[in-house]
Design an enzyme around this catalytic site. Structure first.
Site, PDB file in Angstrom:
ATOM      1  N   ASP A  88      16.332  33.394  31.140  1.00  0.00           N
ATOM      2  CA  ASP A  88      15.506  34.162  32.286  1.00  0.00           C
ATOM      3  C   ASP A  88      14.310  32.948  32.915  1.00  0.00           C
ATOM      4  O   ASP A  88      13.343  32.866  31.909  1.00  0.00           O
ATOM      5  CB  ASP A  88      14.938  35.116  31.571  1.00  0.00           C
ATOM      6  CG  ASP A  88      14.600  36.379  32.308  1.00  0.00           C
ATOM      7  OD1 ASP A  88      14.280  36.168  33.603  1.00  0.00           O
ATOM      8  OD2 ASP A  88      14.812  37.674  32.026  1.00  0.00           O
ATOM      9  N   ASP A 111      13.619  35.977  37.633  1.00  0.00           N
ATOM     10  CA  ASP A 111      12.766  37.021  37.612  1.00  0.00           C
ATOM     11  C   ASP A 111      12.213  37.259  38.849  1.00  0.00           C
ATOM     12  O   ASP A 111      11.576  36.387  39.623  1.00  0.00           O
ATOM     13  CB  ASP A 111      11.751  36.880  36.474  1.00  0.00           C
ATOM     14  CG  ASP A 111      10.857  38.007  36.061  1.00  0.00           C
ATOM     15  OD1 ASP A 111      11.451  39.208  36.010  1.00  0.00           O
ATOM     16  OD2 ASP A 111       9.607  37.939  36.413  1.00  0.00           O
ATOM     17  N   GLU A 146      16.463  38.719  40.435  1.00  0.00           N
ATOM     18  CA  GLU A 146      15.950  40.125  40.403  1.00  0.00           C
ATOM     19  C   GLU A 146      15.104  40.519  41.673  1.00  0.00           C
ATOM     20  O   GLU A 146      14.424  39.618  41.854  1.00  0.00           O
ATOM     21  CB  GLU A 146      15.126  40.257  39.177  1.00  0.00           C
ATOM     22  CG  GLU A 146      14.579  41.761  39.218  1.00  0.00           C
ATOM     23  CD  GLU A 146      13.476  41.995  38.442  1.00  0.00           C
ATOM     24  OE1 GLU A 146      13.253  43.107  37.716  1.00  0.00           O
ATOM     25  OE2 GLU A 146      12.598  40.961  38.062  1.00  0.00           O
ATOM     26  N   HIS A 155      16.032  45.939  30.481  1.00  0.00           N
ATOM     27  CA  HIS A 155      14.591  46.404  29.702  1.00  0.00           C
ATOM     28  C   HIS A 155      13.456  46.991  30.362  1.00  0.00           C
ATOM     29  O   HIS A 155      12.615  47.137  29.740  1.00  0.00           O
ATOM     30  CB  HIS A 155      14.187  45.085  29.055  1.00  0.00           C
ATOM     31  CG  HIS A 155      13.896  43.886  30.303  1.00  0.00           C
ATOM     32  ND1 HIS A 155      14.755  43.555  30.985  1.00  0.00           N
ATOM     33  CD2 HIS A 155      12.742  43.383  30.692  1.00  0.00           C
ATOM     34  CE1 HIS A 155      13.936  42.846  31.892  1.00  0.00           C
ATOM     35  NE2 HIS A 155      12.930  42.580  31.731  1.00  0.00           N
ATOM     36  N   ASP A 156      13.817  47.117  31.703  1.00  0.00           N
ATOM     37  CA  ASP A 156      12.595  47.973  32.383  1.00  0.00           C
ATOM     38  C   ASP A 156      13.018  49.408  32.734  1.00  0.00           C
ATOM     39  O   ASP A 156      12.169  50.267  33.342  1.00  0.00           O
ATOM     40  CB  ASP A 156      12.364  47.126  33.568  1.00  0.00           C
ATOM     41  CG  ASP A 156      12.002  45.605  33.431  1.00  0.00           C
ATOM     42  OD1 ASP A 156      11.260  45.280  32.620  1.00  0.00           O
ATOM     43  OD2 ASP A 156      12.294  44.910  34.403  1.00  0.00           O
TER      44      ASP A 156
HETATM   45  C1  GLC Z   1      10.400  41.801  36.040  1.00  0.00           C
HETATM   46  C2  GLC Z   1      10.947  41.999  34.401  1.00  0.00           C
HETATM   47  C3  GLC Z   1       9.832  42.685  33.798  1.00  0.00           C
HETATM   48  C4  GLC Z   1       8.434  41.684  33.986  1.00  0.00           C
HETATM   49  C5  GLC Z   1       8.441  41.669  35.326  1.00  0.00           C
HETATM   50  C6  GLC Z   1       7.004  40.417  35.473  1.00  0.00           C
HETATM   51  O1  GLC Z   1      10.621  42.907  36.767  1.00  0.00           O
HETATM   52  O2  GLC Z   1      12.107  42.341  34.358  1.00  0.00           O
HETATM   53  O3  GLC Z   1      10.068  42.970  32.508  1.00  0.00           O
HETATM   54  O4  GLC Z   1       7.420  42.628  33.648  1.00  0.00           O
HETATM   55  O5  GLC Z   1       9.396  40.890  36.170  1.00  0.00           O
HETATM   56  O6  GLC Z   1       7.515  39.239  35.222  1.00  0.00           O
END
Ligand code: GLC
Length: 546
Positions: free
Chosen positions: A96, A196, A246, A320-321
């Protein structure tokens, strides 16, 4: 581009997966010990959320050194062993890459604070007075997106926590540093990367107040994002690896560009519109019943447009979010098993690459915490305060957290009915849900009818069926908001997938799309399939093949 169409990715949140040393926090050795389980499931890639050096304000998404392993998780040797042991089992490791920001503990930021101009240019600092914030943008974790540093007489931008400072991608030196991070890990045998919030890396030329929103429209899919991605991919030679970005508050148009092979950016994207269908007016912190009509429309639109324009979807419900999908769109009670399997069917047989988030394959649920002291996540704790300040009662605020907190998915993986669900010998960093005696790997592994066994079937189906991995998609029953139905075709091969999204019995029959098809997979032993009509039981899924 690498062939990822018949592949399935499994996401591990290391902190909560398996503890091997009894400190209550999951670790790399724990993951190594569980690789056989993942092989049994049939997955191809293992995406690990960040295990790099980090103060853990945001559980590793606040990185202080991209090329070192956080001691809580283990050592570099452990990671190398994980790569090697994964490879033996045909599982490639994906890391990641959090490239939008670093932790403020990162050496670069620390040197910036000490006044080194070079490193100040690594971040987004704006000269100014303490009472004049550069813009009114909001942090995604609540509060302003800028922090003042009196000694420097400057503000810095943090779209997330105040300890996560946004990097300045305009600076070619920053881009070079990040390319070196990719090169370092590629060298170690990493097979792919998840990037990310990567669609936030390009900020606008002019920073101005957002009079309509929280600022996101200025930096989501920002002006130079495609250029930066192309450069990163080209200069590190990762075109043939599996990569997923993402994409936060993204557009379909941009996702086509990010993922169309001819653009040479990424293999696929995560987008989140389908997971906002229970946000009232787009606000995560306002509860609403899920809008299934909107969900169906989004799937149709994204699937068809991506298909037409050669884009590729990452298919997912959980990470995980996100709260657990069975608690959110399924049914935790009477139809727990049926609804979890139905939700899996919806996703796994669409056009794209499916992702399974640890525990999803067991039908793990939200933990239903009752007290604020049970929460750990920085976002939840911030919003709890914000909700109270907005005038909500403690009870209301807790109800919202119970539905929306990211901690819902961060509870320990439920391995068995033993102490702490077999996650740790020590005391877990976050509480295990009460239902672990019923929902766990040990039980489900021994049960052919379990949710786990069903996931194995869906994954195996993708492997053997070109129609699943490569086929075209067309939607059926578009008008019926209680059913998600589609057909996949590849040459002469064809499947029809019918999913009842609700607890009612539903008859479908308008287009008789299943004539000449036979049921191959389903979440009920018997299905009521007649020539003219199919009666779907509550949350029933039927997969038919011709
Ligand atoms: C993404 C991750 C999340 C994190 C954010 C900031 O959305 O999935 O868990 O808090 O980025 O890095």
């Amino acid at each position: 581009m690498s062939d990822f169409k018949n592949k399935v990715v499994y996401q591990v949140y290391p902190k909560s997966f398996q503890d091997s040393d009894g400190d209550g926090v999951g670790d790399l050795r724990g993951i190594i010990n569980r690789l056989d389980y993942l092989k049994e499931l049939g997955i191809d890639y293992l995406w690990l959320t960040p295990v790099f050096s980090s103060p853990q304000k945001d559980n590793g998404y606040d990185i202080s050194d991209y090329c070192k392993i956080e001691p809580k998780f283990g050592t570099m040797q452990d990671l190398e062993e994980l790569i090697a042991e994964g490879e033996k089992r045909g599982i490639g490791l994906m890391l990641d890459m959090v490239f939008n920001h670093t932790s403020t503990s990162h050496e670069w930021f620390q040197r910036a604070l000490k006044g080194e101009k070079k490193y100040q240019d690594y971040y987004i600092f704006k000269e100014g007075e303490p009472d004049r914030i550069p813009t009114n943008w909001e942090s995604k974790f609540g509060g302003p997106a800028w922090e003042y540093v009196p000694a420097l007489h400057k503000w810095y931008l943090h779209l997330f926590d105040v300890t996560q400072a946004d990097l300045n991608w305009e600076n070619p030196e920053v881009r070079e540093e990040l390319k070196n991070v990719i090169r370092f890990w590629k060298e170690k045998g990493i097979k792919g990367f998840r990037f990310d919030v990567v669609n936030l890396i390009s900020k606008p030329e002019v920073f101005e107040d957002d009079l309509e929103g929280d600022g996101r429209r200025f930096y989501s899919d920002g002006p130079r994002v495609h250029e930066y991605l192309k450069e990163l991919v080209r200069d590190t030679g990762i075109e043939d690896m599996v990569t997923v970005g993402e994409m936060s508050s993204t557009s379909l148009r941009d996702c086509i560009r990010y993922s169309a092979p001819k653009e040479k950016e990424l293999s696929m994207c995560f987008s989140f519109h389908h997971l906002k269908i229970d946000y009232k007016d787009g606000n995560k912190w306002e509860l609403m019943e899920p809008d299934r009509r909107a969900l169906k429309d989004l799937f149709e639109k994204w699937q068809l447009q991506m298909q037409e324009n050669h884009g590729w979807n990452a298919l997912f419900w959980c990470n995980h979010d996100q709260p657990r999908i069975v608690s959110r769109l399924g049914n935790e009670g009477r139809y727990w098993k049926e609804s979890a399997k139905m939700l899996a069917t919806c996703i796994h047989l669409m056009r794209g690459t499916p992702y399974v988030y640890q525990g999803e394959e067991l039908g793990m649920t939200n933990p239903h915490y009752q007290k604020v002291s049970q929460y750990r996540d920085v976002e939840s704790l911030n919003y709890y305060e914000i909700l109270l300040r907005e005038g909500k009662s403690e009870e209301e605020a807790l109800k919202i957290l119970a539905a929306r907190s990211r901690d819902n998915s961060r509870t320990p993986m439920q391995w068995s009915g033993e102490k702490n669900a077999g996650f740790t010998e020590g005391s877990p960093w976050i509480e295990v849900p009460d239902n672990y005696d019923r929902i766990n790997v040990e039980r489900e592994r021994a049960d052919e009818d379990s949710i786990l066994s069903y996931y194995k079937k869906l994954i195996a189906l993708r492997k053997r069926s070109r129609v699943v991995s490569e086929g075209s998609i067309a939607f059926l029953e578009s008008e019926n908001e209680k059913v998600l139905a589609y057909r996949r075709d590849y040459g002469e091969e064809s499947i029809v997938v019918l999913n009842n999204l609700v607890a009612d019995e539903i008859e479908i029959g308008t287009d008789r799309a299943w004539e000449g098809y036979q049921k191959i997979v389903g979440n009920y032993a018997d299905s009521d399939i007649k020539k003219d009509v199919i009666k779907l039981k509550p949350y029933e899924s039927i997969v038919l093949e011709r």
